[in-house]
Design a protein around this motif. Structure first.
Motif, PDB file in Angstrom:
ATOM      1  N   PRO A  43       0.837  -1.203   0.000  1.00  0.00           N
ATOM      2  CA  PRO A  43       0.000   0.000   0.000  1.00  0.00           C
ATOM      3  C   PRO A  43       0.869   1.249   0.000  1.00  0.00           C
ATOM      4  O   PRO A  43       1.964   1.261   0.569  1.00  0.00           O
ATOM      5  CB  PRO A  43      -0.784  -0.119   1.315  1.00  0.00           C
ATOM      6  CG  PRO A  43      -0.785  -1.580   1.625  1.00  0.00           C
ATOM      7  CD  PRO A  43       0.534  -2.098   1.135  1.00  0.00           C
ATOM      8  N   GLY A  44       0.398   2.296  -0.669  1.00  0.00           N
ATOM      9  CA  GLY A  44       1.166   3.531  -0.724  1.00  0.00           C
ATOM     10  C   GLY A  44       0.805   4.366  -1.935  1.00  0.00           C
ATOM     11  O   GLY A  44      -0.149   4.062  -2.657  1.00  0.00           O
ATOM     12  N   ASN A  45       1.571   5.422  -2.153  1.00  0.00           N
ATOM     13  CA  ASN A  45       1.330   6.344  -3.261  1.00  0.00           C
ATOM     14  C   ASN A  45       2.211   5.989  -4.446  1.00  0.00           C
ATOM     15  O   ASN A  45       3.411   5.751  -4.291  1.00  0.00           O
ATOM     16  CB  ASN A  45       1.606   7.776  -2.816  1.00  0.00           C
ATOM     17  CG  ASN A  45       0.677   8.214  -1.698  1.00  0.00           C
ATOM     18  OD1 ASN A  45      -0.520   7.915  -1.719  1.00  0.00           O
ATOM     19  ND2 ASN A  45       1.208   8.907  -0.697  1.00  0.00           N
ATOM     20  N   TYR A  46       1.617   5.951  -5.627  1.00  0.00           N
ATOM     21  CA  TYR A  46       2.316   5.577  -6.849  1.00  0.00           C
ATOM     22  C   TYR A  46       2.040   6.591  -7.953  1.00  0.00           C
ATOM     23  O   TYR A  46       1.123   7.408  -7.837  1.00  0.00           O
ATOM     24  CB  TYR A  46       1.865   4.182  -7.312  1.00  0.00           C
ATOM     25  CG  TYR A  46       2.280   3.066  -6.390  1.00  0.00           C
ATOM     26  CD1 TYR A  46       3.415   2.301  -6.646  1.00  0.00           C
ATOM     27  CD2 TYR A  46       1.543   2.767  -5.235  1.00  0.00           C
ATOM     28  CE1 TYR A  46       3.802   1.275  -5.796  1.00  0.00           C
ATOM     29  CE2 TYR A  46       1.930   1.741  -4.383  1.00  0.00           C
ATOM     30  CZ  TYR A  46       3.058   1.003  -4.668  1.00  0.00           C
ATOM     31  OH  TYR A  46       3.439  -0.001  -3.827  1.00  0.00           O
ATOM     32  N   PHE A  47       2.847   6.506  -9.006  1.00  0.00           N
ATOM     33  CA  PHE A  47       2.644   7.340 -10.187  1.00  0.00           C
ATOM     34  C   PHE A  47       2.532   6.446 -11.409  1.00  0.00           C
ATOM     35  O   PHE A  47       3.157   5.394 -11.492  1.00  0.00           O
ATOM     36  CB  PHE A  47       3.821   8.308 -10.383  1.00  0.00           C
ATOM     37  CG  PHE A  47       3.858   9.429  -9.385  1.00  0.00           C
ATOM     38  CD1 PHE A  47       3.185  10.615  -9.637  1.00  0.00           C
ATOM     39  CD2 PHE A  47       4.561   9.298  -8.199  1.00  0.00           C
ATOM     40  CE1 PHE A  47       3.213  11.649  -8.721  1.00  0.00           C
ATOM     41  CE2 PHE A  47       4.595  10.321  -7.274  1.00  0.00           C
ATOM     42  CZ  PHE A  47       3.919  11.513  -7.529  1.00  0.00           C
TER      43      PHE A  47
END
Length: 202
Positions: A43-47
């Motif tokens: 889980p986390g922030n991605y681009f």
């Protein structure tokens, strides 16, 4: 990563299975544990970046944790990092096996072209290197495995054992246990010792 996205005129929707690429394969290789699969993104922030011709666009998105699992972000990240470490070591071993086979082919092609004109010292050196390569390869992989039944008859080697560690560590959603880390460290040391021998030969 390597799959081309089919785009149709109008609105398009893209899905990611959250898996990173699978481990390195060697053609014809029989493994009891198979090749380690893709590592699930934590889980986390991605681009994501979309490119078409000279045009491109980038946007952010978030992978959220499954609420059914009551583990911390640190545990997710620890599992992800460990599985990548295991997969990377497996890939190193697989590359080593490919290198061994490529070198053996080069040596045999060279000696085959020399025929009776080959100096005795060169023949002895070629035989010596081939013998050393075979010993390393047999430590890294069970070369007697020619069918799926053979892995029941002959003991699995380092690459197959590393794959087994991957399977255990990826079988649930949790940080890697002390035991699985210890097992991997022992196998990684064995792999590094054999790959170091190969590096000297090369």
């Amino acid at each position: 990563k390597d799959n081309k996205i089919e785009v149709k005129k109008g609105m398009n929707q893209f899905n990611w299975d959250l898996l990173y690429p699978q481990a390195e394969r060697v053609e014809g290789m029989i493994l009891w544990n198979g090749v380690p699969g893709g590592v699930l993104a934590a889980p986390g922030n991605y681009f994501v970046k979309f490119k078409s011709g000279n045009d491109s666009t980038e946007t952010a998105f978030t992978v959220k944790a499954d609420p059914n699992y009551k583990i911390t972000q640190e545990d997710y990240e620890a599992q992800f990092a460990f599985l990548q470490q295991v997969q990377n070591k497996f890939n190193e071993v697989q590359k080593g096996i490919k290198d061994i086979r490529a070198i053996r082919t080069q040596i045999n092609d060279f000696t085959g072209r020399q025929g009776k004109d080959m100096p005795k010292e060169v023949k002895q050196l070629a035989d010596s290197i081939n013998k050393q390569l075979t010993a390393i390869e047999e430590s890294l992989y069970q070369t007697k495995a020619k069918s799926s039944q053979d892995v029941l008859n002959y003991p699995i080697r380092i690459n197959d054992k590393i794959s087994g560690v991957f399977d255990v560590a990826s079988s649930g959603i949790s940080a890697p246990s002390k035991q699985v880390k210890e097992a991997f460290n022992e196998l990684a040391n064995q792999a590094d010792a054999e790959l170091s021998k190969l590096k000297k030969i090369i």
